[in-house]
Design an enzyme around this catalytic site. Structure first.
Site, PDB file in Angstrom:
ATOM      1  N   GLU A 144      44.339 -37.299  19.849  1.00 28.10           N
ATOM      2  CA  GLU A 144      42.987 -37.019  20.317  1.00 28.10           C
ATOM      3  C   GLU A 144      42.963 -35.736  21.145  1.00 28.10           C
ATOM      4  O   GLU A 144      43.991 -35.272  21.651  1.00 28.10           O
ATOM      5  CB  GLU A 144      42.466 -38.213  21.139  1.00 28.10           C
ATOM      6  N   GLU A 168      53.562 -23.589 -11.418  1.00 30.37           N
ATOM      7  CA  GLU A 168      53.381 -22.192 -11.829  1.00 30.37           C
ATOM      8  C   GLU A 168      53.779 -21.246 -10.699  1.00 30.37           C
ATOM      9  O   GLU A 168      54.487 -20.241 -10.911  1.00 30.37           O
ATOM     10  CB  GLU A 168      51.924 -21.945 -12.228  1.00 30.37           C
ATOM     11  N   ASP A 194      58.244 -21.124 -21.127  1.00 31.02           N
ATOM     12  CA  ASP A 194      57.718 -22.475 -21.343  1.00 31.02           C
ATOM     13  C   ASP A 194      58.835 -23.421 -21.782  1.00 31.02           C
ATOM     14  O   ASP A 194      58.919 -24.560 -21.298  1.00 31.02           O
ATOM     15  CB  ASP A 194      56.604 -22.422 -22.391  1.00 31.02           C
ATOM     16  N   ASP A 246      51.009 -17.130 -18.295  1.00 34.38           N
ATOM     17  CA  ASP A 246      49.815 -17.642 -18.974  1.00 34.38           C
ATOM     18  C   ASP A 246      48.919 -18.444 -18.035  1.00 34.38           C
ATOM     19  O   ASP A 246      47.968 -19.089 -18.484  1.00 34.38           O
ATOM     20  CB  ASP A 246      50.196 -18.489 -20.193  1.00 34.38           C
ATOM     21  N   ASP A 306      56.733 -19.624 -16.136  1.00 35.59           N
ATOM     22  CA  ASP A 306      55.828 -20.703 -16.537  1.00 35.59           C
ATOM     23  C   ASP A 306      56.181 -21.944 -15.734  1.00 35.59           C
ATOM     24  O   ASP A 306      57.331 -22.142 -15.322  1.00 35.59           O
ATOM     25  CB  ASP A 306      55.960 -20.988 -18.035  1.00 35.59           C
ATOM     26  N   HIS A 319      41.433 -46.122  15.831  1.00 39.27           N
ATOM     27  CA  HIS A 319      42.167 -47.219  16.454  1.00 39.27           C
ATOM     28  C   HIS A 319      41.212 -48.291  16.994  1.00 39.27           C
ATOM     29  O   HIS A 319      40.011 -48.045  17.195  1.00 39.27           O
ATOM     30  CB  HIS A 319      43.029 -46.690  17.603  1.00 39.27           C
TER      31      HIS A 319
END
Length: 404
Positions: free
Chosen positions: A284, A50, A124, A75, A9, A208
């Site tokens: 760039e 999780e 949990d 869960d 969990d 820029h």
């Protein structure tokens, strides 16, 4: 062959917020607890926590017996459905975690099952103990844990009566499905987002300020002379800095390594009291032999190469420049890395025409030719927000009101 049950969990207080996970590994035959683990992981979303729990559980099971069959019970519907291949992995924070989880054990050794939260109390409780310890500035300690004492109920073995049916993925085909699910790059669903996704990662995209080449409309990429800002460009940067200081929302500044972007970022960051980080992914496009030329000059000297470049994102400028497809892949990788680094925060990215257009194009799901349908002024501001469910929202484009 031994069989383990991994219950995992994860949670976040704020989503995103202070987060942690908890894991318990049991003997499937006896219900005996073989290993516990918990960790405070800092600022993260529920879903990241999780997945961190899943990774810790699988790793703990492998350490006990790398050849054992492992039945994962969580869960989190998201984790279970994604790891079984029924849902695609969408979010850039989750994709590497899911891919890593798919590699811990051979997929044919692992099955997954969703269970209600009330049947995942041990993990949990461990996750909450870890978050409590983190709040105190401490690490979770197994010797101080009361999770097993407080939640001691013998687990039902996989397949027991009354149990939610496990989603089992075995064999070569299912293994491939698991890996595909873990590594998939999915197009986010369209629609209103859920109510509990937390603050998005918001990228304020600043082109820029002007250089001497800008008003002449010359190709100026990462393979040319790397010009600095002109006097006009420095004034534009000061105006942007003042506008962003009034808004007060920017929490970090990241710039392209090219001189004009770093100079612009430095002016803005000084006004905001922030440091500047540099990310090569924001540079760039390299325009090869076209660097420093106008569009008309390129048309005159390299007509066939220019036609190919305008027709295909895979075409490179003359002389080994960078295609728009290569630029897009580079920008997408930088985007994913920055989303992970700045989850829930507002970051100013000081970059260039093609990267900014690419951020916007990818957020909209627009085709590559959309790059030619956007106008982007020097020192303009655009913004894209990235949510925990994988969706992106373009909030602003080519705003130059601060320059008037």
């Amino acid at each position: 062959m031994r069989e383990f049950i991994v219950e995992a969990d994860g949670g976040s207080r704020g989503n995103p917020g202070p987060a942690g996970y908890g894991v318990v590994v049991r003997d499937a035959a006896t219900g005996e607890t073989l290993a516990e683990a918990a960790e405070y992981i800092g600022f993260a979303t529920n879903n990241v926590a999780e997945y961190r729990g899943l990774l810790a559980g699988l790793t703990a099971a492998r350490a006990l017996d790398p050849e054992a069959r492992v039945h994962v019970r969580m869960d989190s519907k998201l984790v279970i459905e994604q790891m079984t291949g029924r849902w695609k992995v969408k979010h850039p924070l989750i994709k590497p975690l899911a891919a890593e989880a798919a590699r811990v054990l051979p997929p044919e050794q692992v099955t997954y099952e969703w269970i209600p939260r009330e049947r995942n109390q041990h993990a949990d409780r461990l996750a909450n103990e870890a978050m409590d310890a983190g709040k105190r500035g401490e690490q979770w300690s197994p010797s101080a844990s009361r999770a097993e004492l407080d939640t001691r109920t013998p687990p039902e073995p996989p397949g027991a009566a009354g149990e939610v049916q496990a989603v089992e993925a075995t064999g070569a085909g299912a293994a491939a499905a698991d890996v595909r699910a873990a590594q998939a790059v999915a197009t986010p669903g369209v629609g209103w987002a859920g109510p509990d996704m937390g603050a998005p990662a918001t990228f304020v995209l600043l082109r820029h300020g002007e250089t001497p080449l800008t008003p002449q409309k010359r190709f100026s990429g990462s393979g040319g002379s790397d010009p600095s800002l002109s006097a006009v460009g420095r004034d534009q940067a000061e105006r942007v800095a003042a506008a962003l200081a009034r808004r007060g929302t920017v929490q970090a500044v990241v710039a392209s390594p090219l001189a004009r972007a770093r100079e612009t970022a430095g002016i803005v960051a000084a006004r905001l009291g922030l440091d500047v980080s540099v990310d090569d992914g924001l540079r760039e496009t390299d325009f090869g032999a076209w660097e420093g030329l106008t569009f008309g000059e390129v048309r005159e000297r390299y007509p066939e190469d220019l036609d190919a470049w305008l027709s295909s994102p895979d075409a490179e400028p003359t002389g080994g420049g960078e295609s728009f497809a290569a630029t897009a892949a580079r920008v997408a990788a930088a985007r994913d890395k920055l989303i992970a680094a700045y989850a829930g925060r507002t970051v100013l990215l000081v970059t260039h025409v093609t990267p900014i257009k690419t951020f916007v194009r990818l957020a909209l799901g627009a085709p590559p030719e959309a790059l030619f349908r956007m106008e982007l002024s020097a020192a303009s501001l655009s913004a894209v927000a990235y949510y925990a469910d994988g969706n992106a929202s373009v909030r602003l484009f080519n705003d130059t009101s601060h320059l008037r």
